[in-house]
Design an enzyme around this catalytic site. Structure first.
Site, PDB file in Angstrom:
ATOM      1  N   GLY A  10     -25.604 -31.264  -0.015  1.00 46.92           N
ATOM      2  CA  GLY A  10     -25.514 -30.057  -0.832  1.00 46.92           C
ATOM      3  C   GLY A  10     -26.517 -30.105  -1.963  1.00 46.92           C
ATOM      4  CB  VAL A  13     -27.428 -25.810  -9.905  1.00 45.89           C
ATOM      5  CG1 VAL A  13     -27.533 -26.359 -11.316  1.00 45.89           C
ATOM      6  CG2 VAL A  13     -28.399 -24.652  -9.726  1.00 45.89           C
ATOM      7  CG  ASN A  33     -28.907 -28.136   1.596  1.00 43.33           C
ATOM      8  OD1 ASN A  33     -28.071 -28.245   0.698  1.00 43.33           O
ATOM      9  ND2 ASN A  33     -29.249 -26.963   2.109  1.00 43.33           N
ATOM     10  CG  ASN A 103     -14.346 -26.167  -8.982  1.00 46.43           C
ATOM     11  OD1 ASN A 103     -13.794 -27.143  -9.476  1.00 46.43           O
ATOM     12  ND2 ASN A 103     -15.081 -25.331  -9.690  1.00 46.43           N
ATOM     13  CE  LYS A 184     -13.696 -28.546 -13.126  1.00 42.22           C
ATOM     14  NZ  LYS A 184     -14.326 -27.875 -12.040  1.00 42.22           N
ATOM     15  CG  ASN A 188     -11.795 -25.203 -13.738  1.00 41.09           C
ATOM     16  OD1 ASN A 188     -12.138 -26.202 -14.359  1.00 41.09           O
ATOM     17  ND2 ASN A 188     -12.476 -24.755 -12.710  1.00 41.09           N
ATOM     18  CD  GLU A 191     -13.866 -23.471 -17.970  1.00 39.64           C
ATOM     19  OE1 GLU A 191     -14.550 -22.571 -17.433  1.00 39.64           O
ATOM     20  OE2 GLU A 191     -13.865 -24.652 -17.569  1.00 39.64           O
ATOM     21  CE1 TYR A 192     -10.117 -17.431 -14.773  1.00 41.91           C
ATOM     22  CE2 TYR A 192     -10.922 -19.688 -14.776  1.00 41.91           C
ATOM     23  CZ  TYR A 192     -10.839 -18.446 -14.171  1.00 41.91           C
ATOM     24  OH  TYR A 192     -11.476 -18.215 -12.981  1.00 41.91           O
ATOM     25  CE  LYS A 261     -18.883 -19.681  -9.466  1.00 37.40           C
ATOM     26  NZ  LYS A 261     -19.789 -20.866  -9.365  1.00 37.40           N
ATOM     27  NE  ARG A 288     -12.108 -15.422 -17.284  1.00 36.61           N
ATOM     28  CZ  ARG A 288     -12.844 -16.501 -17.051  1.00 36.61           C
ATOM     29  NH1 ARG A 288     -13.539 -16.604 -15.922  1.00 36.61           N
ATOM     30  NH2 ARG A 288     -12.884 -17.494 -17.921  1.00 36.61           N
TER      31      ARG A 288
END
Length: 472
Positions: A10, A13, A33, A103, A184, A188, A191-192, A261, A288
């Site tokens: 993969g 980024v 990849n 994720n 994780k 997240n 984080e929201y 996401k 959101r």
């Protein structure tokens, strides 16, 4: 040819930056990849001068790895991960290790761990946080899966991870199965909540108190030097000052529509499935969704106009109140997040170390903040702490900031400024400290129309009753 310590599949980024990070720490990395042209592009650009080895043939890629072979997947979560794992399983040997760094949903990681174990291979699910900058310079990582694999990867994990100012590693083994991705996911979700709370503070400072972008940026810088110190406050202050090519503030040109996401939605669903009131995360997710209703919001703003009222109070005092409101709500956000971790940990028999999770989040990740040191202290002091707000430090923080939150919400109501997460924080707090709630009437109505039964205050909790409410 020197065999590689680890292979990465993969070259997005995150994948590229992790490869460079691993290379920087003295490990030889192979990469492959599915779109093979990306391999050459990477080797001829960012990977020039490194020990990174690239392959267009997956069989050659696998052959390039030391045993036990360690393959890190940095691809989008979903069915593609299963397809790739199945392909790799046919190429790997017993004892080889597949690591999912995407994720992925933690329940998928649970399933993959069991499935690969049956085939004699080892699975690791790593929750990696910090975005592309973290991946390159040191991410926060929560590692779960098959513990037999941990000794074979921990040297790499420890080497590339973020470190605290005192040198503590912000990555570790958290538990079996899907633990790594579960931690994780909750990260997240928190984080929201944090992002929405900061945006509500920004909205109040801007629309209520009429501060301009530079002034709000400076306020955030000040807050960031105090107990609200965090990466998100830091980047918010930088964003507000940033100017476009025409020297106008870029923030004022960005459409007020927020994407997502799915990890926040997962956290809300898991909270519902486990009976945990994670109201701040859920309000942040719903906010959101509401932001995407841009056209409808435009129509409603014309249909339901408010009388414009100019703020006439003490601006400095109001800034202090908003600061306290944000601190209060942040405490509740983390309290709810840790309640979710604790409950699911018990449900799965994971025995997660809440203090360790606070350490993992102290650097490298998106929610990193000075605040997390105090959370670690709280759980290190009392591993059985039922609620974060019962710790002395956080109890004091709640007590001292409560008035500021109430004053802020009174103003938000008067001046028609939405504060869904701040409001949820106060409602949750007032509910959790209420000896009696009106749920007795809810249960009575449920019994009335659906014979769902109820318990009585004057009888044992184990006894349930039903009443024919139409007969008196």
């Amino acid at each position: 040819m020197e065999r590689a310590d680890i292979g990465v599949i993969g070259l997005g980024v995150m994948g590229e930056n992790l490869i460079l990070n691993i290379n920087d720490h003295g490990f030889v990395v192979s990469c492959w990849n599915r779109t093979t042209s990306k391999v050459g592009d990477f080797l001829n650009s960012k990977a020039v001068g490194t020990k990174v080895i690239g392959f267009v043939d997956i069989n050659e890629f696998i052959s390039s790895l030391k045993s036990p072979k360690r393959v890190l997947l940095m691809i989008n979560a979903g069915s593609g991960v299963d397809i790739l794992i199945e392909q790799l399983a046919s190429l790997l040997n017993s004892g080889d290790i597949i690591i999912d760094g995407g994720n992925s949903h933690f329940e998928d990681s649970e399933r993959r761990c069991k499935s690969l174990k049956e085939k004699g291979m080892l699975f690791i699910g790593v929750g990696i946080s910090g975005g592309e900058v973290g991946a390159r310079n040191g991410p926060s990582m929560s590692v779960g899966g098959n513990k037999e694999a941990w000794p074979h990867i921990k040297n790499i994990i420890y080497s590339i991870a973020a470190k605290t100012d005192s040198g503590e590693i912000c990555a570790d083994w958290v538990g079996v199965g899907g633990c790594g991705h579960f931690v994780k996911m909750v990260h997240n979700g928190i984080e929201y909540g944090d992002m929405q709370l900061i945006c509500e503070a920004y909205d109040l400072l801007h629309r209520l108190l009429n501060y301009n972008n530079d002034e709000i940026s400076n306020i955030f810088v000040k807050w960031g030097s105090e107990k609200l110190s965090s990466y998100l406050i830091e980047i918010a202050s930088k964003i507000l000052k940033f100017k476009d090519l025409d020297c106008e503030y870029l923030i004022d040109k960005i459409l007020d529509v927020a994407g997502q996401k799915g990890t926040g939605k997962w956290a809300v669903k898991v909270a519902c499935d486990n009976g945990i009131s994670a109201s701040i995360i859920s309000e942040a997710v719903f906010s959101r969704y509401l932001s995407t209703m841009k056209e409808m919001r435009g129509k409603m703003s014309l249909s339901f106009k408010d009388d414009q009222i100019d703020f006439t109070g003490d601006r400095d005092k109001s800034v202090e109140d908003i600061y306290n409101a944000l601190f209060f709500a942040k405490i509740i956000n983390y309290t709810q997040g840790y309640m979710l971790i604790d409950e699911v940990s018990k449900s799965y028999g994971w025995n997660l170390d809440l203090g360790l999770i606070a350490l993992i989040w102290q650097s490298g990740c998106i929610i990193r903040s000075g605040f997390l040191k105090d959370i670690k202290k709280a759980y290190d002091k009392n591993k059985e702490l039922p609620l974060l707000i019962e710790d002395k430090y956080f109890k004091c923080g709640i007590t001292n900031s409560l008035h500021g939150l109430r004053e802020t919400l009174l103003k938000s109501i008067k001046y028609s400024i939405p504060t869904p997460c701040m409001s949820a924080a106060l409602s949750w707090f007032d509910s959790i400290r209420s000896k009696n709630l009106p749920a007795n009437l809810i249960q009575a109505m449920r019994d009335y129309f659906g014979a769902h039964t109820y318990q009585r205050t004057d009888q044992l909790p184990s006894k349930f009753f039903h009443t024919n409410w139409d007969v008196q």
